[in-house]
Write an enzyme that holds these catalytic residues in place. Structure first.
Site, mmCIF file in Angstrom:
data_model
loop_
_atom_site.group_PDB
_atom_site.id
_atom_site.type_symbol
_atom_site.label_atom_id
_atom_site.label_comp_id
_atom_site.label_asym_id
_atom_site.label_seq_id
_atom_site.Cartn_x
_atom_site.Cartn_y
_atom_site.Cartn_z
ATOM 1 N N GLU A 172 54.552 0.425 128.558
ATOM 2 C CA GLU A 172 53.702 1.338 127.766
ATOM 3 C C GLU A 172 52.440 0.612 127.280
ATOM 4 O O GLU A 172 52.147 0.554 126.084
ATOM 5 C CB GLU A 172 54.471 1.910 126.572
ATOM 6 C CG GLU A 172 55.575 2.859 126.996
ATOM 7 C CD GLU A 172 56.155 3.725 125.880
ATOM 8 O OE1 GLU A 172 55.694 3.622 124.729
ATOM 9 O OE2 GLU A 172 57.070 4.517 126.186
ATOM 10 N N GLU A 300 62.045 5.421 131.456
ATOM 11 C CA GLU A 300 62.593 5.838 130.159
ATOM 12 C C GLU A 300 62.561 7.359 130.132
ATOM 13 O O GLU A 300 61.511 7.954 130.365
ATOM 14 C CB GLU A 300 61.759 5.299 128.987
ATOM 15 C CG GLU A 300 61.897 3.801 128.807
ATOM 16 C CD GLU A 300 61.143 3.269 127.587
ATOM 17 O OE1 GLU A 300 60.990 4.007 126.601
ATOM 18 O OE2 GLU A 300 60.710 2.110 127.647
HETATM 19 O O1 AHR Z 1 63.162 3.740 124.018
HETATM 20 C C1 AHR Z 1 62.529 3.507 122.812
HETATM 21 C C2 AHR Z 1 61.061 3.164 122.979
HETATM 22 O O2 AHR Z 1 60.380 4.270 123.497
HETATM 23 C C3 AHR Z 1 60.743 2.064 123.945
HETATM 24 O O3 AHR Z 1 60.859 0.808 123.375
HETATM 25 C C4 AHR Z 1 59.318 2.353 124.299
HETATM 26 O O4 AHR Z 1 58.978 1.907 125.591
HETATM 27 C C5 AHR Z 1 59.204 3.856 124.155
HETATM 28 O O5 AHR Z 1 58.118 4.225 123.410
#
Ligand code: AHR
Length: 498
Positions: A172, A300
């Site tokens: 991210e 994710e």
């Molecule tokens: O999964 C929780 C968080 O969500 C992670 O650390 C990040 O990559 C995302 O914003």
């Protein structure tokens, strides 16, 4: 109106098993007090990792595990996590300034992957690390050449190098990973790519952190790709990741377990939206990579609710209901529909964080409804995707709607068809005639995941509220047609033999 045709001879893409991947971050109680209880714990464990979770992850054929973050990865320095545990530094964790003991580091994570027989997916630190630090980590891990770093690895107990198939360059980086522009990150990506080398026989896929948390139209990935392809030298780029979470609106009063029909619809409608996000990002990649060699990786994903009352806000601990099982099932179907481009995904997160598979409390561990979806769907891993034609009513709420049913079919190497069907509607049952074109249906067996209420979930006191049961709601009307009764809010998995 309701009808399903499964084109059993259509044989489309292979469903990459890596779509069924998971994610474990040093966040809240995911690693410590989740996966890892320590070697002196009375909880049954193997070198500190909970035996019950290892067994349950093996039972769903976990293909890969992403580690150490997330946002945590961009503050993680790998040298903190090697060598004698007593000498490892105590740091502050990005998440809530919790103590980070570094008891789980590189060797422990890879030990876990070996116990699970799954592929490790590392996230390297771009945000606060250096190019030198990341290149050294990769040499330490994957080089069998004689050097100080490979000697250090041996000194720490590992003689031969590991094969690391997946390597993320940052996380991210438009957000917690450095708030960069796509162009700035593209410059950094190319710099890291130059120095983070492959030493082993196994190609280490390099994966760019997607720039699109809120970029649902793929504009950031477009800018990133545009910038990368301008280089004079070829860049090693085999994967681009995106993240997709379902969040409740800020004003929402509901939670993971307290919601009505309106919120049920809202969450499933949001889950359905990932189809558009993938489509947009895939179209961008198609411009640069028409042969679809670059994997689109949703590393994710999940439904992210306000935390369970009484738990630390930064630990992201939440419950998991039948609604989340439907989110998972429908999302996995969407990934498979885009399976020519979406080759990998990682649910966030494995234990005690966001949409987890497991919740733990001391020696107790429960399987969430989401876990059961991964179990019911595991036959899709590495199977051949079959095309279907589905006609079904819409599930409408106000001005918005989505298809009432979500269905996928695949053919295993052994010739079994796995048909997975979700009825997303919370109140209406439906009977679906399923026609298997070009195949005589002989043996059918099935399982169903449903529950007494929409809000049903498993607790430490009552861990069997939402569990799959044998499914008998089908009959054969003709040689190749099966009538399937799908209760409201249910997930059915049928194995069909010829
Ligand atoms: O999964 C929780 C968080 O969500 C992670 O650390 C990040 O990559 C995302 O914003």
């Amino acid at each position: 109106m309701n009808h399903l045709t499964i084109h059993t001879q259509s044989k489309q893409h292979n469903i990459n098993r890596h779509i069924y991947g998971h994610f474990a971050e040093h966040l809240g109680r995911c690693i410590y007090d989740g996966l890892y209880v320590g070697e002196s714990s009375k909880v049954a464990q193997v070198r500190g990792f909970r035996q019950d979770i290892i067994d349950a992850l093996k039972a769903i054929n976990i293909p890969n595990l992403r580690w150490p973050g997330g946002c945590f990865a961009d503050e993680y320095h790998w040298r903190d996590g090697i060598g004698p545990k007593a000498e490892r530094p105590l740091r502050l964790n990005f998440w809530g300034n919790a103590p980070e003991t570094n008891a789980v580091g590189t060797h422990e994570f890879l030990d876990l992957c070996e116990l699970l027989n799954c592929a490790p997916y590392f996230g390297g630190n771009v945000g606060s690390g250096t190019v030198q630090e990341m290149r050294d980590w990769v040499e330490y891990l994957t080089s069998n050449y004689d050097s100080n770093l490979s000697r250090l690895r041996k000194q720490n107990g590992r003689e031969t190098a590991w094969a690391i198939p997946f390597w993320g360059i940052g996380n991210e980086n438009w957000g917690c990973g450095g708030h960069m522009t796509p162009e700035h990150y593209a410059d950094l990506y190319c710099q890291y790519d130059t120095f983070v080398r492959n030493y082993g026989d196994v190609n280490m896929m390099k994966i760019a952190s997607g720039l699109g948390g809120t970029d649902h139209n793929g504009e950031d990935i477009q800018r990133f790709m545009e910038s990368v392809v301008k280089r004079r030298h070829p860049v090693q780029l085999e994967g681009v990741s995106i993240h997709y979470y379902i969040f409740l609106p800020h004003e929402a009063k509901h939670s993971a377990t307290e919601f009505g029909d309106e919120e049920w619809f809202f969450v499933l409608h949001e889950a359905n939206r990932i189809d558009h996000v993938i489509h947009q990002n895939a179209m961008v990649l198609d411009q640069y990579d028409p042969e679809k060699k670059i994997w689109l990786i949703v590393d994710e994903w999940g439904a992210w609710y306000p935390v369970e009352k009484g738990t630390p806000p930064a630990f992201l601990y939440q419950q998991n209901t039948l609604r989340d099982a439907l989110v998972a099932a429908h999302t996995l179907h969407i990934f498979q529909n885009h399976g020519e481009r979406v080759q990998m995904a990682n649910l966030a997160q494995t234990v005690n964080v966001i949409q987890s598979l497991f919740l733990t409390q001391d020696d107790k561990m429960i399987l969430t409804p989401t876990y059961h979806v991964f179990d019911l769907f595991k036959g899709h891993q590495d199977a051949t995707y079959l095309t279907i034609d589905l006609s079904c009513p819409s599930y409408t709420h106000g001005e918005k709607s989505l298809p009432m049913l979500s269905v996928n079919a695949s053919l295993s190497a052994q010739g079994t068809i796995l048909l997975t069907l979700c009825n997303l509607h919370p109140r209406q049952a439906i009977t679906l005639p399923c026609q298997f074109e070009g195949r005589i249906v002989k043996q059918v067996s099935g399982k169903i995941l449903q529950a007494q209420t929409l809000q049903s979930h498993n607790t430490f006191e009552n861990p069997q509220q939402v569990v799959p049961c044998a499914f008998t709601g089908f009959y054969q009307s003709e040689q190749s047609t099966l009538m399937v009764d799908l209760p409201a809010a249910s997930i059915v998995a049928l194995s069909i033999e010829e």
